[in-house]
Design an enzyme around this catalytic site. Structure first.
Site, PDB file in Angstrom:
ATOM      1  N   GLY A  94       0.817  -1.212   0.000  1.00  0.00           N
ATOM      2  CA  GLY A  94       0.000   0.000   0.000  1.00  0.00           C
ATOM      3  C   GLY A  94       0.851   1.263   0.000  1.00  0.00           C
ATOM      4  O   GLY A  94       0.359   2.346   0.303  1.00  0.00           O
ATOM      5  N   LEU A  95       2.136   1.130  -0.346  1.00  0.00           N
ATOM      6  CA  LEU A  95       3.027   2.295  -0.313  1.00  0.00           C
ATOM      7  C   LEU A  95       3.419   2.732  -1.727  1.00  0.00           C
ATOM      8  O   LEU A  95       4.455   3.366  -1.924  1.00  0.00           O
ATOM      9  CB  LEU A  95       4.269   1.966   0.523  1.00  0.00           C
ATOM     10  N   GLY A  96       2.598   2.363  -2.683  1.00  0.00           N
ATOM     11  CA  GLY A  96       2.814   2.842  -4.052  1.00  0.00           C
ATOM     12  C   GLY A  96       3.962   2.160  -4.758  1.00  0.00           C
ATOM     13  O   GLY A  96       4.598   2.764  -5.623  1.00  0.00           O
ATOM     14  N   SER A  97       4.224   0.874  -4.425  1.00  0.00           N
ATOM     15  CA  SER A  97       5.375   0.217  -5.067  1.00  0.00           C
ATOM     16  C   SER A  97       5.167   0.075  -6.573  1.00  0.00           C
ATOM     17  O   SER A  97       6.111   0.239  -7.344  1.00  0.00           O
ATOM     18  CB  SER A  97       5.662  -1.136  -4.435  1.00  0.00           C
ATOM     19  N   SER A  98       3.932  -0.191  -7.011  1.00  0.00           N
ATOM     20  CA  SER A  98       3.735  -0.359  -8.466  1.00  0.00           C
ATOM     21  C   SER A  98       3.923   0.979  -9.171  1.00  0.00           C
ATOM     22  O   SER A  98       4.499   1.046 -10.262  1.00  0.00           O
ATOM     23  CB  SER A  98       2.371  -0.971  -8.787  1.00  0.00           C
ATOM     24  N   ALA A  99       3.463   2.074  -8.550  1.00  0.00           N
ATOM     25  CA  ALA A  99       3.641   3.400  -9.157  1.00  0.00           C
ATOM     26  C   ALA A  99       5.124   3.774  -9.176  1.00  0.00           C
ATOM     27  O   ALA A  99       5.622   4.326 -10.172  1.00  0.00           O
ATOM     28  CB  ALA A  99       2.842   4.439  -8.377  1.00  0.00           C
ATOM     29  N   ALA A 100       5.843   3.456  -8.090  1.00  0.00           N
ATOM     30  CA  ALA A 100       7.275   3.765  -8.019  1.00  0.00           C
ATOM     31  C   ALA A 100       8.019   3.011  -9.120  1.00  0.00           C
ATOM     32  O   ALA A 100       8.899   3.555  -9.802  1.00  0.00           O
ATOM     33  CB  ALA A 100       7.820   3.379  -6.647  1.00  0.00           C
ATOM     34  N   ASP A 141      -1.231   7.816  -7.211  1.00  0.00           N
ATOM     35  CA  ASP A 141       0.033   7.167  -6.818  1.00  0.00           C
ATOM     36  C   ASP A 141       1.176   7.555  -7.762  1.00  0.00           C
ATOM     37  O   ASP A 141       2.223   8.030  -7.321  1.00  0.00           O
ATOM     38  CB  ASP A 141      -0.112   5.636  -6.841  1.00  0.00           C
TER      39      ASP A 141
END
Ligand code: MEV
Length: 316
Positions: A94-100, A141
């Site tokens: 839930g910490l935006g890993s896919s967006a990062a 994100d």
């Protein structure tokens, strides 16, 4: 397409949503900031356009990464580069890993194609990848990751379809959160989909709640700009209550929220998708001792400054 000649390196920041997750999907604003760590992508010249997926990803994540990468690579003309990924963030927390990941890959692909990875260009390409990861994300994100600033974000209907609008929210004071992981995380698709069903069934009731969250987000961003962290913390607490009303919280998340408040958080709430578990944030003036205590107690956690002046030389 000419092959990339030099090793390329790019970073995509993780994110936390301070207020406004879920209602942002329905066109209401969200306040979100970048984490100091995320995903690094490295590119080296190769005979074709290739992605080396991280060994820590599971089979489904690897499949999605390859699909998203191919979609973006096609759009920039398949530069001859081999890209490897180094995530410094827990994947699917839930910490935006896919967006990062999408932002880091976009930056490397754009550089390899000889184009400037401006925040706008990066966000455009990352958006293509995010659609593979999430279906119909709000865009908050990857926009936060590409802008690397605390932003007030909103989806708006433009002449050519739905677009994301972001403006920076400046903080005169250091704005730091403790991020703590609790329970077993629910996939974003699941919590977003279940809420969509409830709001389709009782649209007026859910519209009222989304609108309340939207007003809180506006108040919270004004509080940030005024240096009123107590006001921001209170808005976060009320937002957590409304997320509970929307059916998005759980005992594991609530326990961590109350634990952080008990440790002196000015405000605490879950961030991101919610559901059975995931990431909880607490706003602290001095996050260091809180992280030390939680870590001693076996909680996976870290601190991050999202905005405001930094002590000289500090990147955390
Ligand atoms: C996920 O980080 C945030 C949600 O609001 C989904 C989205 O905005 O696409 C739950």
């Amino acid at each position: 397409m000419t092959p990339a000649t030099n090793p390329l390196v790019a970073f995509g920041a993780g994110k936390v949503i301070l207020l406004g997750e879920h209602s942002v999907v329905y066109g209401y604003p969200a306040l979100a900031g970048p984490l100091s760590f995320g995903v690094t992508a490295r590119g080296v010249p190769a005979r074709s356009c290739q992605l080396d997926v991280p060994a820590t990803a599971d089979a489904a994540q690897k499949r999605l990464m390859r699909k998203a990468f191919s979609r973006a690579a096609r759009l920039v003309g398949e530069p001859k580069v081999k890209v490897t990924l180094e995530p410094q963030l827990p994947l699917s927390a839930g910490l935006g890993s896919s967006a990062a990941l999408a932002v880091a890959l976009s930056r490397v692909l754009l550089q390899a194609a000889g184009r400037a990875p401006s925040p706008k260009e990066t966000a455009r390409l990352a958006w293509e990848m995010e659609q593979e990861f999430h279906g119909t994300p709000s865009g908050v994100d990857h926009t936060t990751s590409a802008e690397e600033k605390l932003i007030l974000y909103r989806r708006v209907q433009g002449p050519a379809g739905v677009v994301g609008r972001a403006r920076e929210v400046k903080s005169p004071r250091a704005l730091s959160v403790v991020v703590a992981l609790a329970g077993a995380r629910s996939p974003t698709k699941v919590t977003v989909g279940a809420l969509r069903e409830r709001q389709a069934r009782w649209p007026e009731r859910y519209r009222r709640l989304f609108a309340q969250v939207g007003r809180l987000v506006t108040e919270a961003s004004k509080a940030v700009e005024a240096g009123d962290l107590e006001g921001l913390g209170d808005a976060m607490n009320v937002n957590q209550g409304l997320l509970g009303a929307l059916g998005l919280s759980s005992p594991a998340l609530e326990d961590m929220v109350y634990r952080l408040r008990g440790m002196g958080a000015l405000g605490a709430k879950f961030t991101g998708a919610g559901g059975d578990g995931g990431a909880v944030i607490g706003l602290f003036l001095e996050p260091g001792p809180v992280v030390a205590k939680l870590t001693r107690d076996g909680v996976r956690c870290f601190a991050s400054q999202l905005a405001g002046p930094r002590p000289h030389g500090d990147r955390s």
